[in-house]
Scaffold this motif. Structure first.
Motif, mmCIF file in Angstrom:
data_model
loop_
_atom_site.group_PDB
_atom_site.id
_atom_site.type_symbol
_atom_site.label_atom_id
_atom_site.label_comp_id
_atom_site.label_asym_id
_atom_site.label_seq_id
_atom_site.Cartn_x
_atom_site.Cartn_y
_atom_site.Cartn_z
ATOM 1 N N GLU B 267 0.745 -1.038 -0.003
ATOM 2 C CA GLU B 267 0.047 -0.074 0.032
ATOM 3 C C GLU B 267 0.717 1.118 -0.110
ATOM 4 O O GLU B 267 0.306 2.456 -0.014
ATOM 5 N N ARG B 268 2.076 1.149 0.177
ATOM 6 C CA ARG B 268 2.718 2.214 0.058
ATOM 7 C C ARG B 268 2.875 3.163 -0.955
ATOM 8 O O ARG B 268 2.974 4.344 -1.162
ATOM 9 N N ALA B 269 2.792 2.338 -2.050
ATOM 10 C CA ALA B 269 2.711 2.982 -3.528
ATOM 11 C C ALA B 269 1.730 2.339 -4.231
ATOM 12 O O ALA B 269 1.990 1.150 -4.949
ATOM 13 N N LEU B 270 0.653 2.855 -4.319
ATOM 14 C CA LEU B 270 -0.394 2.268 -5.558
ATOM 15 C C LEU B 270 -0.271 2.760 -6.888
ATOM 16 O O LEU B 270 -0.693 4.321 -6.902
ATOM 17 N N VAL B 271 0.201 2.199 -7.824
ATOM 18 C CA VAL B 271 0.454 2.761 -8.967
ATOM 19 C C VAL B 271 -0.469 2.079 -10.054
ATOM 20 O O VAL B 271 -1.055 0.909 -10.075
ATOM 21 N N LYS B 272 -0.781 3.108 -11.087
ATOM 22 C CA LYS B 272 -1.759 2.687 -11.970
ATOM 23 C C LYS B 272 -1.560 3.274 -13.337
ATOM 24 O O LYS B 272 -1.451 4.451 -13.592
ATOM 25 N N THR B 273 -1.371 2.428 -14.374
ATOM 26 C CA THR B 273 -1.109 2.906 -15.637
ATOM 27 C C THR B 273 -2.508 3.357 -16.173
ATOM 28 O O THR B 273 -3.629 2.867 -16.005
ATOM 29 N N GLY B 274 -2.192 4.236 -17.321
ATOM 30 C CA GLY B 274 -3.436 4.675 -18.239
ATOM 31 C C GLY B 274 -2.586 4.826 -19.758
ATOM 32 O O GLY B 274 -1.489 4.750 -20.012
ATOM 33 N N ALA B 275 -3.536 4.367 -20.767
ATOM 34 C CA ALA B 275 -3.434 4.287 -22.129
ATOM 35 C C ALA B 275 -2.642 5.917 -22.547
ATOM 36 O O ALA B 275 -3.017 6.826 -22.022
ATOM 37 N N GLU B 276 -1.609 5.940 -23.617
ATOM 38 C CA GLU B 276 -1.286 7.197 -24.286
ATOM 39 C C GLU B 276 -0.416 7.586 -23.068
ATOM 40 O O GLU B 276 -0.322 8.953 -22.943
ATOM 41 N N GLY B 277 0.612 6.800 -22.478
ATOM 42 C CA GLY B 277 1.609 7.352 -21.819
ATOM 43 C C GLY B 277 1.477 7.918 -20.513
ATOM 44 O O GLY B 277 2.149 8.823 -19.953
ATOM 45 N N VAL B 278 0.171 7.432 -19.785
ATOM 46 C CA VAL B 278 -0.302 8.235 -18.522
ATOM 47 C C VAL B 278 0.077 7.256 -17.299
ATOM 48 O O VAL B 278 -0.049 6.114 -17.750
ATOM 49 N N TYR B 279 0.407 7.818 -16.282
ATOM 50 C CA TYR B 279 0.832 6.977 -15.079
ATOM 51 C C TYR B 279 0.410 7.834 -13.922
ATOM 52 O O TYR B 279 0.803 8.784 -13.886
ATOM 53 N N CYS B 280 -0.326 7.077 -12.899
ATOM 54 C CA CYS B 280 -0.492 7.795 -11.791
ATOM 55 C C CYS B 280 -0.046 6.908 -10.427
ATOM 56 O O CYS B 280 0.108 5.537 -10.393
#
Lengths: 348, 348
Positions: B267-280
């Motif tokens: 839970e320290r880093a919840l990462v999520k990809t998105g199309a067209e070069g997005v990351y959160c």
């Protein structure tokens, strides 16, 4: 929103002058993504008649120079000795989709030179054409070196080795006589001493050399109009041009940009894609060569930019552009097939 | 080479200030391709503590905000009413690889809410995980909406519709109560009035809104540390965070960046990809949110840039970085599996 720290001014990441923004990808009302690129259009005398961005920076041309590499197959006499036709020569220039006709023709070619798939050093991968890939897997098959998009080029290298009496083993190594022969052709066509050029290893294992876009464009111009080249080179260039124009399907495959354009233009515009956003063209009637590189390596941007350049240079007329509309300015479709955006090149 | 014409100075294509060059792709001794990007790191008070490039320009967050969209599933009470567990909530946040566990869990979930694959409006596509795709095709199967990487998110939307008594038909439309509910959550979390935001259609058919990166980062910070949010939102955020951390495989899949990172960070880093070069990312311990967009849309660059930011912010320690080395700085392999280059993020 307040910002307490940002990227330091003067940071080297900021210092480099950006290449022009030449391709946009839209979704609804907004530009979603954007691609920067450099391009050069040259005549066979070495004049750059049109360019954008930094054309002095070395670029790995990757597969976009396969037609130049294929000159070796013809001018060594190898193609004639083994009675190769348009199909084989086109495949020597190809980044093919691994469809049955591609695979079967390469397999038959290898047999004729006393080789087989095991002699190919390019590595195996699934067909890049989705239909061919699905059919292969559904039929219980698996990827072989024949399906590799470079297998025709490699069959060409093996043919040169056979013809000149070189060992076929190790033919992808920089020091192998076949690669050295190709290097000599590239130096002569690009007008560039490539001895100190940056050298990487291509996807298929052969060397790839860093060459300025302007020089790559010159080489393509010489492919289009080799009047200042030795006679054997002129004949070889004509043979390669004719084969690409006669067999556009073999140079790429179903649905591919190269294939669709050449089906319309024939020898007028011989176009060739390369990995990491490279595209080249030999414009035969105009006596010009084109070379472009999308900074970030995107093939989608390289295609629409090449299309824009072909339109700008008058290589494709309005009726042809209309027929090629979906190829030159592709719609972005979502997973349900809905038209949600577009790819478009900005005017050059 | 002489140049007789080049891109006119003052051309609008040149006027835009370029985002910083933050990711390089090398081949041998040379940089082959390069990616520009913008990024923002914000705290839940709205301060941008680190940024690069233009973070005011609207960005379509695509799938990177699935964890925010999933808040609706929890805070409406839908998740509790249908007794959904970590698996389902993780799948609601997922861009999954279409592997058997992804597909089977979504199928079972749909049954529990009295729906089936035909109720999904996301469209069908082959599993994005190659192994799963090959197994599906070799076994005589074909792509269904269940394999669509967004099928978990869509199962979540259907669950909210069922729970609140809305029609399930048309649930992807902007005007549908479920999408309006999600819109309200996004406005609240981003601190941005989204009524006039640029609106496109996502790959899976739902609306995607153009939001500045700084505001997306704020929303992710609020997901990480929702202390200023209503209690139901705080509880929902905690539930979503817990599910992602508990089921990193379901959020993405085999070999995926998101999965590999979260298997290490929890839970320290919840990462999520998105199309067209997005990351959160939602950085729970630090109470920060991260949002980045690669100009040209390349996922390979978004991943290594996110990795660089996680290192820079101290979210991953040296031992973890060592364990994740091939994920954070992937080698470029050629078709024969040879290590021919690298992807690397420049220091931020």
């Amino acid at each position: 929103m307040r910002s307490s720290m940002d990227l330091a001014p003067g940071d080297p990441a900021q210092a480099e002058v950006a290449n022009p923004l030449l391709v946009e990808v839209t979704r609804g009302p907004m530009v979603e993504s954007r691609h920067r690129a450099a391009f050069a259009v040259a005549d066979c005398g070495g004049t750059v008649v049109l360019h954008g961005g930094d054309i002095a920076r070395p670029v790995y041309p990757r597969s976009a120079i396969k037609p130049l590499q294929a000159l070796a197959l013809v001018e060594t006499g190898a193609a004639e000795a083994f009675e190769l036709g348009d199909a084989e020569i086109a495949l020597a220039c190809a980044s093919h989709g691994g469809e049955p006709r591609h695979v079967d023709t390469v397999a038959a070619w290898l047999s004729r030179i006393g080789c087989g798939p095991d002699d190919l050093a390019c590595g195996a991968h699934l067909p890049s054409t989705q239909r061919a890939m699905l059919d292969l897997i559904a039929g219980g098959g698996h990827a072989t070196a024949l399906h590799n998009n470079c297998s025709g080029k490699h069959a060409g290298f093996l043919t040169v080795a056979r013809h000149l009496g070189h060992p076929t083993a190790g033919y992808i190594a920089h020091e192998h006589p076949v690669q050295q022969r190709v290097l000599g052709i590239l130096e002569s066509m690009t007008g560039q001493d490539l001895g100190e050029a940056p050298r990487g290893i291509d996807g298929c294992g052969i060397p790839t050399l860093g060459i300025p876009l302007g020089n790559i464009a010159l080489a393509m111009a010489r492919l289009a109009l080799p009047d200042d080249q030795p006679e054997a080179r002129q004949a070889a260039a004509a043979r390669v041009r004719r084969a690409m124009a006669a067999e556009p399907f073999l140079v790429a495959g179903t649905g591919r940009f190269c294939t669709k354009v050449m089906e319309v233009t024939g020898e007028r515009a011989l176009v060739k894609t390369g990995a990491e956003g490279v595209y080249c063209a030999a414009l035969t009637k105009l006596g010009l060569g084109v070379a472009l590189k999308v900074d970030d390596g995107a093939g989608r941007a390289a295609e629409v930019l090449m299309g824009r350049l072909l339109l700008h240079l008058g290589v494709i007329d309005d009726a042809e552009a209309e027929a090629l509309a979906r190829t030159l300015s592709p719609p972005v479709l979502n997973r349900a097939g809905r038209h949600v955006g577009d790819l478009r090149a900005k005017p050059v």
